[in-house]
Design an enzyme around this catalytic site. Structure first.
Site: not given
Length: 461
Positions: A293, A339
Site C-alpha cells: 500500500r 509525524r
C-alpha cells in the site's frame, strides 16, 4: 481503462492527500465517512461524500458490506484504500473486484502472498533477496519453535505470521525465554489478526530500519530510492528520512535493486514498500516484509524525486504502464518527515482528542505539511491520533534538520497537545544529528528523561 470516479475508503490526512492527487488527474472524488467524521476536511474537499456507518471503525471503515454498499450507490469505478483499515485486506479487494470496480493497489493474491510474512520471505528468497536466517515456514508449536531456534541461534525474534504494526513480536535470548514468550506472541497475534501462527528469525541487535519505495505496473517496476525509519517508539515510526545516509553507494544500489527484483518477481501493481533491517557494522541488509500500500512516510520519497506516488499508483492501477524509467529518477537533496500526533508527550503520549481553536502552519520552499485540520475542528476520539506530517527538503541532511526545527517552532495548534516537542528535542540531539541511532534507540532515550518540558517547545496549546 480510464478512471473517472474515485471512492476514498479512508479518512484523515491520507484521504485529503488522495483527493488532491485525484483532482490533479481530473478524477471526481467521493469521500466515504463515518458519522463521527461528517465534518472532517476530506468531506469538505471531495466532490461528493457518503456516510458509511457509525463512529467505531469496525462499523464503518472496517466494515466491508457497508463500504461496498456505499461504493455501488456512488457509481464509483475505482476505490483507493489509503493506508491502514482495509488497505491490505484480500477480502476487501475481492469484494471490490467482484463489483467490477478497480482497486487502487495490488491484486488480492499479491496482498495475500506478501502480507503473510512467511510467504513474503519465500518470495524474497526466490527472487534472490537476502533474508534474516529464520524458520522456513509457519511455526505452530512451542517445541517446534525451540528446535528451530537452536538451529538458527539465539537471540531470536518471535513474530506473528500475519499482520504488522509491531504486534505479536517478542525477543528471546535463550530457550527458557522462548518457551515463556512464544505462547504470549501466539495469543496476541490471534487476538489482533485472527491468526496465531508464528515464525522465527535471528534477532539483529541494534539494526537500522531501511525501506525502499517501489512502484509497479504489474510487469515492470521502478524504485524511488530508500528511506530510513529507525527512530521508532513501540515499533511505530515517528521520524523518517530519505535517503538513508548510513548507506554507502554500493549498498544503496544493491538494496534498491533487490527491491525492484522482488517487485517484478511478484508482478506487483501499485505503490509499495519493501522493508529491511540493516546491520551497519557488517553492511548486511535483510528483507523483513512488504507493505502492499502507500505508506505514511511516502512524501519524503516524493520530495527527493519529484514523483507524485499517489497519482502514479492511480495511473498504473487504472491500466496504464509506468510513465517513467529508472534512469530518469534521480535523488535530489535530503528530506525528513515527522509525524504530528494529538498526544501529550509529557504524559506517556496520552491521546489528546481536543478542539483546534486556531492554527498557523508555515509555508515556504522545501516545506510541506500534509494534514486534515482547520480551525474549530474537534478531533474525534475513535481513531488513530495522527494529525498530519511535517516534511522538509534541503540540499543536505544537516540543512534539513535545521529547517525542520525552524518549521516546528513556527507551527501553532492552539487547543491541542501534540508530539511537536518530541521532534524538536530529537532535532537538537547530538546523536540524531550524527546519525548515531537504531530501532531500539528512542525508548531508552525517552526513559532517560531527555524530553524536558520547556516554555518554548512549539505546537503550543
Amino acid at each position: 481503462m480510464t478512471i473517472s470516479r474515485l471512492f476514498i475508503a479512508n479518512r484523515g490526512e491520507i484521504a485529503v492527500r488522495i483527493i488532491h492527487a485525484a483532482k490533479a488527474l481530473g478524477i471526481t472524488t467521493i469521500q466515504g465517512y463515518s458519522e463521527a467524521d461528517a465534518d472532517m476536511l476530506a468531506v469538505k474537499l471531495a466532490d461528493e461524500s457518503i456516510c458509511i456507518g457509525p463512529a467505531p471503525a469496525k462499523e464503518s471503515y472496517l466494515k466491508i458490506d457497508s463500504l461496498m454498499a456505499a461504493i455501488k450507490s456512488s457509481n464509483a469505478d475505482a476505490v483507493h484504500p489509503g493506508y491502514g483499515f482495509l488497505s491490505e485486506s484480500p477480502a476487501f479487494v475481492r469484494a471490490v473486484e467482484a463489483a467490477a470496480v478497480t482497486f487502487i493497489g495490488p491484486s488480492a493474491a499479491t496482498i495475500e502472498r506478501m502480507g503473510d510474512k512467511v510467504e513474503a520471505r519465500k518470495a524474497a528468497e526466490a527472487a534472490g533477496v537476502p533474508v534474516v536466517p529464520g524458520s522456513k515456514g509457519r511455526v505452530e508449536t512451542v517445541d517446534e519453535a525451540a528446535r528451530i531456534a537452536a538451529e538458527i541461534g539465539y537471540p531470536v525474534m518471535i513474530k506473528a505470521a500475519a499482520g504488522g504494526g509491531g504486534r505479536g513480536i517478542r525477543v528471546a535470548d535463550n530457550e527458557a525465554e522462548l518457551r515463556k514468550l512464544a505462547p504470549q506472541a501466539q495469543q496476541e497475534a490471534a487476538a489482533a489478526f485472527g491468526d496465531g501462527g508464528l515464525y522465527l528469525e535471528r534477532a539483529v541487535r541494534s539494526p537500522r530500519h531501511i525501506e525502499v519505495q517501489i512502484v509497479g505496473d504489474g510487469t515492470n517496476a521502478i524504485h524511488c530510492f530508500e528511506r530510513e525509519c529507525s527512530l521508532q517508539r513501540r515499533r511505530q515510526k515517528v521520524w523518517e528520512e530519505a535517503g538513508a545516509d548510513c548507506l554507502d553507494a554500493k549498498t544503496r544500489d544493491d538494496l534498491c535493486a533487490s527491491a525492484v527484483a522482488l517487485a517484478k518477481d511478484v508482478n506487483y501493481r501499485g505503490a509499495g514498500t519493501l522493508e529491511y533491517l540493516y546491520d551497519e557494522a557488517t553492511k548486511e541488509f535483510f528483507f523483513i516484509e512488504m507493505n502492499t500500500r502507500i505508506q505514511v512516510e511516502h512524501p519524503v520519497s516524493e520530495m527527493i524525486t519529484g514523483i507524485d506516488l499517489v497519482q502514479e499508483m492511480i495511473r498504473v492501477c487504472g491500466g496504464q504502464k509506468l510513465n517513467i524509467t529508472q534512469d530518469q529518477i534521480t535523488r535530489n537533496g535530503h528530506a525528513i518527515e515527522v509525524r504530528i500526533n494529538a498526544e501529550d508527550p509529557y504524559k506517556q503520549f496520552m491521546p489528546w482528542p481536543g478542539k483546534l481553536e486556531s492554527m498557523h502552519l508555515p509555508e515556504g520552499d522545501g516545506i510541506r505539511i500534509d494534514h486534515f485540520l482547520y480551525e474549530g475542528y474537534q478531533i474525534p476520539p475513535f481513531y488513530d491520533s495522527l494529525l498530519g506530517k511535517v516534511i522538509v527538503h534541503a540540499p543536505t541532511r544537516a540543512e534539513a534538520i535545521k529547517k525542520l526545527k525552524t518549521v516546528l517552532q513556527q507551527i501553532e495548534l492552539k487547543g491541542l497537545k501534540t508530539t511537536i516537542p518530541l521532534h524538536l528535542a530529537l532535532a537538537d540531539d547530538p546523536d540524531v544529528q550524527a546519525r548515531k541511532f537504531h530501532t531500539q534507540w528512542l525508548e531508552p532515550w525517552l526513559a532517560a528523561g531527555n524530553l524536558k518540558q520547556t516554555s518554548t517547545t512549539g505546537g503550543a496549546s
